[in-house]
Each structure stands twice: as C-alpha cells, then as structure tokens.
Design a protein around this motif. Structure first.
Motif, short mmCIF file in Angstrom:
data_model
loop_
_atom_site.label_atom_id
_atom_site.label_comp_id
_atom_site.label_asym_id
_atom_site.label_seq_id
_atom_site.Cartn_x
_atom_site.Cartn_y
_atom_site.Cartn_z
N LEU A 6 64.24 55.22 109.95
CA LEU A 6 63.85 56.07 111.09
C LEU A 6 62.40 56.49 111.01
CD1 LEU A 6 66.39 58.77 112.22
CD2 LEU A 6 65.92 56.53 113.20
N LYS A 7 61.96 56.91 109.82
CA LYS A 7 60.62 57.49 109.73
C LYS A 7 59.51 56.47 109.94
CE LYS A 7 60.40 57.32 104.69
NZ LYS A 7 61.04 57.98 103.57
N TYR A 8 59.86 55.19 109.96
CA TYR A 8 58.84 54.16 110.26
C TYR A 8 58.47 54.17 111.74
CZ TYR A 8 60.18 51.98 105.75
OH TYR A 8 60.45 51.71 104.44
N VAL A 9 59.32 54.75 112.59
CA VAL A 9 59.06 54.68 114.03
C VAL A 9 58.98 56.03 114.74
CG1 VAL A 9 60.18 52.41 114.21
CG2 VAL A 9 61.51 54.48 114.69
N VAL A 10 59.62 57.06 114.19
CA VAL A 10 59.69 58.33 114.93
C VAL A 10 58.28 58.87 115.18
CG1 VAL A 10 60.39 60.75 114.78
CG2 VAL A 10 62.03 58.93 114.29
N GLY A 11 58.01 59.21 116.41
CA GLY A 11 56.69 59.68 116.82
C GLY A 11 55.86 58.59 117.48
N SER A 12 56.31 57.36 117.39
CA SER A 12 55.56 56.24 117.99
C SER A 12 56.37 55.58 119.10
CB SER A 12 55.27 55.19 116.91
OG SER A 12 56.41 54.39 116.67
N ASN A 13 55.70 54.68 119.80
CA ASN A 13 56.39 53.89 120.83
C ASN A 13 56.94 52.57 120.28
OD1 ASN A 13 57.12 53.70 123.64
ND2 ASN A 13 55.65 52.02 123.83
N ASN A 14 57.01 52.48 118.94
CA ASN A 14 57.44 51.21 118.35
C ASN A 14 58.95 51.03 118.28
OD1 ASN A 14 54.76 50.35 117.67
ND2 ASN A 14 54.78 51.91 116.06
N CYS A 15 59.35 49.78 118.31
CA CYS A 15 60.67 49.37 117.87
C CYS A 15 60.46 48.51 116.62
CB CYS A 15 61.38 48.55 118.97
SG CYS A 15 62.98 47.90 118.45
N MET A 16 61.12 48.87 115.53
CA MET A 16 61.02 48.04 114.32
C MET A 16 62.38 47.42 114.03
SD MET A 16 58.51 49.30 111.34
CE MET A 16 56.93 50.10 111.67
N ILE A 17 62.32 46.15 113.67
CA ILE A 17 63.55 45.37 113.46
C ILE A 17 63.48 44.69 112.10
CG2 ILE A 17 64.85 43.36 114.29
CD1 ILE A 17 63.71 44.04 117.13
N GLY A 18 64.58 44.74 111.37
CA GLY A 18 64.69 43.99 110.12
C GLY A 18 66.04 43.31 110.07
N PHE A 19 66.19 42.32 109.21
CA PHE A 19 67.50 41.65 109.14
C PHE A 19 67.80 41.18 107.73
CE2 PHE A 19 66.22 37.19 108.75
CZ PHE A 19 64.89 37.26 109.12
N GLU A 20 69.09 40.99 107.50
CA GLU A 20 69.57 40.51 106.21
C GLU A 20 70.75 39.59 106.51
OE1 GLU A 20 69.49 39.36 103.29
OE2 GLU A 20 68.52 41.18 102.51
N ILE A 21 70.89 38.57 105.68
CA ILE A 21 71.97 37.60 105.85
C ILE A 21 73.03 37.84 104.77
CG2 ILE A 21 72.51 35.12 105.79
CD1 ILE A 21 70.71 35.76 108.12
N SER A 22 74.30 37.72 105.15
CA SER A 22 75.38 37.81 104.17
C SER A 22 76.13 36.48 104.13
CB SER A 22 76.35 38.93 104.55
OG SER A 22 77.57 38.79 103.85
N PRO A 23 75.76 35.60 103.22
CA PRO A 23 76.43 34.30 103.17
C PRO A 23 77.93 34.43 102.89
CG PRO A 23 74.41 34.30 101.84
CD PRO A 23 74.68 35.71 102.23
N ARG A 24 78.32 35.42 102.10
CA ARG A 24 79.74 35.60 101.79
C ARG A 24 80.59 35.75 103.04
NH1 ARG A 24 80.95 40.22 100.01
NH2 ARG A 24 82.59 39.73 98.53
N THR A 25 80.06 36.45 104.04
CA THR A 25 80.87 36.75 105.22
C THR A 25 80.40 35.99 106.46
OG1 THR A 25 79.44 38.59 105.84
CG2 THR A 25 81.25 39.10 104.35
N GLY A 26 79.29 35.29 106.33
CA GLY A 26 78.79 34.54 107.48
C GLY A 26 78.16 35.40 108.56
N LYS A 27 77.84 36.62 108.20
CA LYS A 27 77.29 37.53 109.20
C LYS A 27 75.80 37.79 108.97
CE LYS A 27 81.61 40.07 110.07
NZ LYS A 27 81.95 39.64 111.44
N ILE A 28 75.13 38.15 110.06
CA ILE A 28 73.79 38.70 109.96
C ILE A 28 73.89 40.20 110.21
CG2 ILE A 28 73.27 38.26 112.41
CD1 ILE A 28 70.34 37.82 111.58
#
Lengths: 344, 344, 344, 344
Positions: free
Chosen positions: D282-304
């Motif tokens: 949260l603190k990477y964006v609060v106060g700004s007009n930004n949207c920040m996105i990150g991702f992680e892959i879980s091969p065990r479950t096949g999900k992102i």
C-alpha cells in the motif's frame, strides 16, 4: 496445582502464555527461561506484569522441578534439541514451534530447511488441535501445538473436506495476520513507520504453513490437498482472518455446510460457526481463545467463501497451548481461558 | 534550475526532502549520498520513487558539482565535520541537524554532550525560521534548519513573549509527536507492536530541544526563559501537536493575543492562526508545510492555552528546508511546497 | 452468587461491564436493560458474546428481582430519575454517571447544566474511589463511581496535596484519552476517517471533569484547588494517560514523593507507583483494572511531572464499578478483575 | 486556464478532487456545490483548506459558467439526473459515480437496483481508463470515471486476459480497501471504535463492482468473465490492495506475463509493473496517482497471484478524474498529479 516451566518466556508467545497462566487457577509458574534476559525480572521486559508476583528470568541450564510441566516457546529448530531431553526426564511437554507438527518429517525438512534430528519423539507427538484430537491429547506426554495460520485454516476446511462437500483441488486461502505473528523483532520491516497504514502480501507463494495445512487437510480429505496459501500483514497487533475459496461439489446446499460444521463443532467450547451469510470479524475473537467461522455461497461461480478468525496469540498459540495443557492435566478444557473477545 | 546534492538521503528526513524536491520546478537532484545504501538505487530503499527517474545512492567521497546546493540530513554531530569543508568549497548549505542551531555553543555542548568543533561556521549560520529571519536567510550561504518540536513551539510563543503578553516564567510545553520524528530505526521501542495503540512521555524532564526553544525564546522575550518541555510519542506516523500553557499578563484579552499573532504572521505564507477558541488538529496540517496555531483563555486560572501543529517531516524538517532553499536562491518562498494538508 | 441487573447495557461501558461480569465467579446477570435494542440478544449487538449464554436485552419497565444489585450505565442526567426509585425499593446501586459524584450539587448544576432533582439520594451516595473510601463503600447501598479522567487525575495528585508536597495553585493536567471514552456514537467526529492518524484537544478550557477533580482534590488539600484540565483525543480505542504539572513545595525530594504514594497505596491492589524517573505507558495498563503512576522532578523549573495511566473502560468505569461491587458485597476487592494488562 | 465546477464538493472524493485541483496549474475553481453545506466556506468543513483562497459552498441551482468543466461527485443514482442537462448545455463533464460506467444498462439496473433514465447519454459516455482509452477520452465531452476497486482490478487483469495468458474462468479477486472508500458517513460501522484494529469482509458474494469488473474484462477477454470479488475493510484511511488469483494457461512463463504488461503499460505514466516476484505494498502508492502491479507464479497449483495497489481516492477516484480532465483539455496527462507516494 501444576508446576509449570516456560522456555522462551520473553518472546511474544511466551509473554502471552505467562499472561494467560497468571489467571489460571490450577497453575504455579516455577521457572521462566529467557536466554536474552536471564538475570532480569519479567516486569523489566513486560511492565504489565508489575502488579503480579515477581518472576525471575533464568538461564536454561540446571534442573527444572521433577514434575514440572514444560512449555517450549522457542523459535523453529531449537525445540528439536530441547524437547527430547525433557521428555526423557519425564516432563510433560507442549511445544509451540513447528518442529513436531508433521507426520512426515520429510515435509518439515523440505519446507523448513532443517534436518529433523528427533524423529522418534516426532512420532510420539500428538497434533494438538483439540477440536479433533482431544482424546489423544488427554493421553499424551507430548503435544505439538499447531500454528496460528494453520489452526485458523484447518478448522474452517476440515469438516467440509471430510464430508466431501468441497473439492480438494483449487483451494485458495487468502489470510491476513496482525503483526504480533512475526514475533518480537528489531527489524525495520516491522517498525511502526513501515507497518502502520500499510498492507502487503508476503512469502508468496510458498509460506511454510502451506505444508502444515496441506498435510493435515489431506488426512481429513483422504486425498492429496495441494492449495495456495497467501499470507498478508495487517496493520493491527493481533488477529488472523482467513478468507478461503473452494469449489463446492455439485448440489451442496448451505444447509449441508452448516450440518457438517455442526457435526464436528457442536460441543467444541471455542469454535463457533455463524449462521449462513453471517461472517465473523477480527474484533469478534481478538482477546479470546475462540475461532469463529462464517460462510457464504456464490452460485454464480460455484464457490464457497469461508471466513475464519482467531487471535493469533491465543487460539493461534498460547491459548491453544493452555487448552491442551488442560486436557493433558485432567482440567476442564476451558479452565482459565478467555471466552469473550475484547471487542473494543 | 539549481543543482542539489543531499547527504544523508535515506533517513526519513532525507527521503522526505527528495520527495518534496521531485515536485519542485527549480531543482535538479545531482547527487544523493547514503552511507548505508551506497551502490543501490533510491527506489530499492523507498519503492515510492519507482515512478521517478532512477537515482543512484552514492558514497560521500568525491566531488559534488561546483555549484551544488547541499542539504545535510545527517544525525546530530556529523554535520560538525561535514559543513565546514562544504562551505569552504563555496557550496551553499542547509544543515538539518542540531549542530548549528545555537548562538551559544556552550549550550549545545552541554545538552548534546558533544564538543563543538566548528564554532566559526556556527557564528555564520542563520537560524532558518523564515517567519522571523527570512531577510537573513536570503543573504546567507549557510542556514541551520530548526527542529520540529522547536519550530512548532517557537512559532506559538515568540509573538506572545516579544509583545509581553505572557510571563516568561512557568511555561509548560506538552508536545506530542508522530513516530517518524524518531527517524528510520531498527529499535524494538519503535516496532509496530510496541508503539501501536500505545502512548508515552519520554526524555522527561530534559529533552534536548528544551535548550533550543529556550535560547530562541529568550531572545524574543528579552528575558531568560526557563521552561518545561515534555515530549510524548503518538501512535501516528506524522505530525506534532504542542499544547502550551503560559501565565497571561494582567489584563491581556483574546484580542491582544490575536493582534500579536497578526502582527508577525499576517504575511507568513505557511503560518496560520485560527480565530480565538478554534484549535487546530493534526489532520489540518499533516502533508503540508503549514504551522497552524489556535488559542484559548482560561480566566479561572489566568492561563492561556496555545495549540500549535505542524507536520514534523515537512514544516518541522524537509519542508522548512525547502522554504529556506527558496529564499537562499531567490525563488518564491512557497515554490514547490504543499500548502494544503492531506486531511484524509 | 449475587443477582445483577444492568441498565444501559449496550453502551460501551455497559458492554464492558457485562464482559467483566461474565468472568466474575460471584455474579449471575439477571436482567440487561437497553432502551435502544430491547427485544434483541446481546450478541446481536456485540458479537463477542456469541460464545456466552444468550442474554435478552429488555425494556426497563417491569420489576427487577427483589434482591438484584443494579448497575446504572446511563448518560448523565438519566440516573437522577432512575436511582432514587431503585434505592427506595431496596436495591443496592452503583451509578456510573456523573449525577451523584458531587458533594455540592450546585457545582453539578453549573457544570452539567441540569437541575439536580435527587439531592437527598446525592447526600447518601459514597464516592467510589476504593483507594481512599473503601470502608465507606463497604457500608453503603449507593455508590457513585468516579469518571475516567477523574480517577486517573485524583489518584496521581491526592497523596501529594494531602501531604502538602505540591502547591494547590497552578496545577495543569494535560490528559489524553482513547476514543471509547466518547461512548458508542454515530458521529462524524468519531468516525474512523476523521479520528485515525489525528490528534486534538477538546472542550478547552472548561471540560466538566475539571469540576469533579477540583472538588475532590480540594478536600484532600484542605484548600481550594483551581486547576487547568485539558483533554485530548488519542487515535487509540482504550486508555488514558494524564501528564500532570505541579509546583513542588520548597525542599521536597523524590523520596518524599515516593513516601507519600507509599503511604496511601502500599496496600492498594490496583494502584501502582513506579520508582522515581520511571514513567508508565498506556500499554502497561490497558486491559487491566490498574492505575499506574510515575513521576519525575525538574529542578530547573521547580515542577514535578506526574504521569498517570488507566484503561478508561476498566479502572475508569466498569472495572472500578466491579471493584466497588466487590466491596459492597463482601467479596475480595479484586475478585474477577484483570490484574495484568494486555501489553500487546 | 480551465474554469471548473464541482457538484458534490464535500464528500471525501469531492474534497480530494479540490485538494488535487488546488495544485493544478491549469485550473480555476469556479463553483463548488454542496447540498449539505451550502452557505458555508469549504474550510469550515475541511480545515486543511484554510491556507487556500476561500471557496464558498453553494446550492446547485443557478447557472454555471458557460464554459465550465463540471465534475460530478454525487452518490450513485443522482448523476442520472444531473449529467444530461449539463451535457445539453454544452458543458464537458466527468462523472465519478457508477451511473454511466456500463455499456449494458441492464447490468447497471440489476446490480444497482435503479432504473437507468439516461440511456442516450450513457451510450455517449467514454469509460475513463486512460491506460486503454486515452484516445477516446481526448475526443469526448463526457467521461465516466471508473471506480476504485474496478480500476485496481482491471489494470491487473486486462493484459493477461487480452493476451490469453490466464483462464477467464475461476478468477478470484480478494480486495482490501481503506475506510475512505466508504465515503463521509455518520455510521456506527465506520466509527473509529468499531473499525480500528478490526478487519472484515463485506458485501460477500455480490458486491456491485463485480459487475463492472466483469463487463470490462469480458471485452478484453472476448469471453464471458464470471468471477468472485470479495472486498474487505482495512483499518487504514486510504489505499486498495487486491490479491488476484487466476489459472495460468498451459506453458505460460513469468516472461510472458511481464511482456504482456510491458505491451500495454510501457508508456503509461501512472501504471507500473514490478519485476517478477516483487509485490507492491500500500505505501508504495498511497498519496500518488499510481497503480502498482506485481505478480508471482505458483507452479504447484498452476495459478498466478497478481497484487495490484492504488490510492482509492486518487487513482481510484479524484486523481484518475484529473487524468481524464487533462486528456479532455489537451493538457499533459500527468499535469498537477502526484507521481510519488507518501511512503510515510
């Protein structure tokens, strides 16, 4: 009156255990071991104990009372060394670490990265989740106390998996914990300025507790459960809320779900299931030894949403340990434990 | 466009200064020195800078640009060594530490416990409180930026003492600060679990800022001001609110008080005095470079209560430094500075 | 087992009283009156009571049990009507409002703006501060429970004034309270977004509790005490911390101060004075019925700084009421009351 | 200089919009309409505006300037009446409510329970998500500004669905929002004491924003997206963090995911995607007009697992409205908008 000793008395779990025991009518605290603060008084570290009888913090060396019941509140890995010798000397022991929570020590070794050096004791340890294993706990000398995320998650899912109401595939546990879950740490990441008003996910996608949850739930399910567990850090001190998503089996109704919970928890003194569509909040449980569970059905997506809450320091750690202690000593399971959350 | 270098860029004050400067139309950041994180990027430490142009964190060694304006955001004591050589090389400098805030270095040495090794430079330093010393700041190459508690307290009391409306004896400043005031620290005492939901007084009765407040106010008063300053730690990140008690001189009316403030602050762009009986709150100022002041009279006790608020990182540190920077570089005093608090 | 009825059961004080009584071994709750929620269950309003025996919320009309002990948790003004009839019917009563806290009802009428319609009952009421009046409380049928700011302030100052160690003139009480002190309110000013991360003074300079503190302290002092009391709103749910400033009489030493506190509180089970220079923090008391007091001397200014902390809902309201209840019923004074603060 | 009028100026979104506009070099605020506070000054309601030029709050009646650009910050339903007449008079309009966000007004009517009375204007409205529709926004007179949960969710998922990297089935969005998302409300549920230290899910399983997210994502996907969206209330004032779970298509690598985001957001000034395995807070964006996105892959479950963060009042409301305003007026898209989050 049971004499009790605590090893690891000044971590947050140890301190919470001492707080709970100070209100327990059947306990006399004999020895409090703290490597970091030996030589000081407990109230030097936790001033809330000032009104209590003074308690010296001691080195771990030297003898405990012969009949002392021992709680191990040590970091993961250290109980492997501590527990066996205590058990050999005849102490009853509850270990609050992750060291003895697995049937299969290979899983422990893989997820904790530590060789398991006490496999014999491990095979004797009872998994101390009283809602399911109270009979075993009553008879054992050695209980391994489940973790906070684990207790919160398993209590929500075990009845549904055992009764075959949800698929064992595709389960997602989106869990949120207060900061005490990280323990008493001098780390910038847990400083007030970095944590307050913030929120974040962490240890994605392979937090250790995943493996403990999976091993237990696989036993309830009878099938291999492989799930995704995502912990987050809430800007609160106490409490865990897990939002759990699972695929409902064909035709399952809210009534079936309610009946499954009723079957396993009707007599559980601390696990409470709300009526369909009522979901618990952190403040319904924080300060108590309760786990509260609620659920909602989404016909559009075929999923059930289960929300499960505990106080991570109580039902998720010290309180559940006292509950197991009560069972191991023939006390009423609820003795000395807070049943009503603080709410405010 | 002024080239700027910052020494001590990754403390909370340094990071806030960089944040403010990133929105300043007349600044180009040339060099950011961080002893702790040299070799990393600024956004490795403060991810909020990710959307900005990359900034390398560097060792302090080596040359700055010849015409660099330098901000020193170092811990107390370290500016004593850093400032003189920079000044000698012809840099304009603003120091945000306590090292050059005293006319009388004996007071510094007594309250900080550090020998003052740069007395010559000290005698050249201008005390950067623009409400009173903007003309001096405009002409100097070396400004010493007042502290957060100090700014908040002096702005509240200086007009009343200079106009003889309150007694210089018996003043009590009961101040409450957010946790960023303690800086970026890996200390248990500032961890989330120890600070959240808590409140405490600290450094009673001899906090260092007492001496800075007294030296300045004595000059405004023309008499020796000896006061009691009690800081407290609020469970918020930003903001200072000081509740100040002083004995009113005989016959002083609310109108006299309002007139005194008007006399000194009518044209101050960032210091705002509320009408009699309206008191400011933290959220009226946090996020802005403002100081807001309100007052109330207690005829029963003969005292005035003044409430003064600032954002400790902005008007109490980085923002006031930018205000001084603007004055030293011929910019409008308000350039690039936030005038409207966040409120939410 | 004492039968208890509570009128005003669903305000924050009523709910906290019910929570404390649920852990009290000598109490049976008979009737819970809630004007706002009659017809509902207690757990409909406060879900933390779900694990407890169901409790119906009722209209106030109709009879209580003949021997019911009655707690009045009503807003100021409403107890004036409720208490007299209950006393007439022979009930023992503890009133938690401000209605019967004054010896001199003129002061009440002036500061509360309400005519005092129960002066006879007022003259019978015992001021329920057990540290000083436990003998009177034991014998009475009618106790008026002191307020939260009041308890916190009086316990800090009474020994010093009675022993003549500080001047009765010029005292300043700068008090900070958690938001539960304002009660269960649907007001924007107490909404999360307006209160979180904020801090403010309020009711300056004439908060009602000023008059209650002054009347009591004047009796301890033997002289008219006229003081300045400034409450502030902390962004926490529970807890009061008062920072108190008083002028020391000539020659008074820290040992004198410690001895005065020792004289009055050596046997007090819930009031604890820290050694000279140790100051209590909110987290040392929140969750307990304790008042913790610390002090520091400022020779430069001739003042003493006393810091006094309580949990406003417990020692400042419901807990102190239970303490008085215990005394009025021949129980041990501490029965059922939490002695160890939560800390976390 | 564009003349601007705001209708609904004193809700939290209106106030935030005014705060942002006060720092915008191309805007002159002409009229601020507030039904609740007409006749007062803006700073009577939001004291943070005290240092700004006074702004009168007015009734909605009467004329706006002929060329006024109008922002509608009204509750859902009220824009249906307000927008058409403004458009007819030739004003350019941005509506921040949900009233014009749907292509298919049947969906609106079903999920909002309100007949859609302005279908013609609805067909003209451009969905103001500049990352995808900036060209359309530049040309329109009428922009419908997406909601906070919606923006945060769509920006995270649109590239993955459009590129066919994740399944359109089985998506779960577990979202957590700060309390300002609920608006300026005098409701007990949003009071400090009920919200602080708490956490809860709400509107499960049919929150309105589900339908807006689904309609948009179905267009990106080309298939019907039916997903589960679970909002939670965080004890913070600002910020949304959505943890999103989706099933990866066979063989998709982290590099594929990064490339998809790069394809759509390489030039987006406010949407930033972190390298694989780095997750925003949260603190990477609060106060700004930004949207920040990150991702992680879980091969065990096949999900992102995708984590997406915004400030709900800025990128989720007022800031995105200013971004659209800039586009509609030929300004640089970023003009006047905060790019660096507060972090502290």
């Amino acid at each position: 009156m049971v004499n009790v000793s605590i090893i690891g008395a000044t971590g947050y779990v140890g301190a919470e255990l001492l707080r709970l025991l100070s209100a327990h009518p059947g306990v006399q605290v004999n020895k409090a071991v703290s490597k970091s603060f030996a030589g000081k008084k407990l109230h030097d570290i936790y001033a809330n104990f000032l009104p209590e009888k003074e308690l010296d913090l001691q080195e771990g060396d030297g003898a405990f009372g012969a009949d002392d019941f021992v709680f191990l509140c040590l970091p993961h890995g250290q109980s492997l060394a501590a527990a066996p010798s205590l058990l050999k000397k005849g102490h009853k022991v509850i270990d609050l670490s992750g060291d003895f929570r697995y049937d299969n020590t290979d899983i422990y070794e893989k997820w904790y990265g530590i060789p398991h050096s006490a496999k014999e004791e491990n095979s004797e340890a009872v998994y101390g989740l009283p809602e399911f294993f109270s009979e075993e706990v009553k008879k054992t000398n050695f209980t391994s106390n489940p973790g906070c995320y684990t207790t919160t998650s398993i209590l929500a899912l075990a009845p549904l998996l055992r009764e075959g109401l949800v698929s064992e595939k595709g389960i997602v546990i989106d869990a949120k914990s207060g900061v005490t879950g990280a323990g008493r740490k001098e780390k910038l990441a847990f400083s007030y300025c970095e944590t307050a008003d913030n929120f974040k996910a962490y240890s994605v996608p392979m937090h250790r507790h995943t493996s403990e949850i999976e091993e237990q739930l696989s036993k309830f399910s009878g099938k291999d459960v492989c799930l995704l567990f995502t912990p987050h850090l809430l800007p609160v001190k106490r409490g865990i809320l897990a939002t759990i998503y699972a695929d409902l089996m064909e035709g399952v109704t809210p009534g079936d779900i309610a009946a499954a919970y009723e079957k396993y928890y009707a007599d559980a003194p601390f696990t409470h299931v709300l009526p369909h569509s009522k979901l618990p909040e952190l403040k319904y449980v924080v300060g108590s030894n309760n786990c509260m569970i609620g659920f909602e059905i989404s016909p559009r997506t075929g999923k059930i949403i289960v929300v499960s809450c505990t106080d991570n320091l109580i039902k998720g750690a010290a309180g559940q340990a006292v509950q197991n202690f009560n069972l191991m000593n023939g006390f009423d399971e609820t003795l000395g434990l807070p049943r009503t959350a603080w709410y405010l």
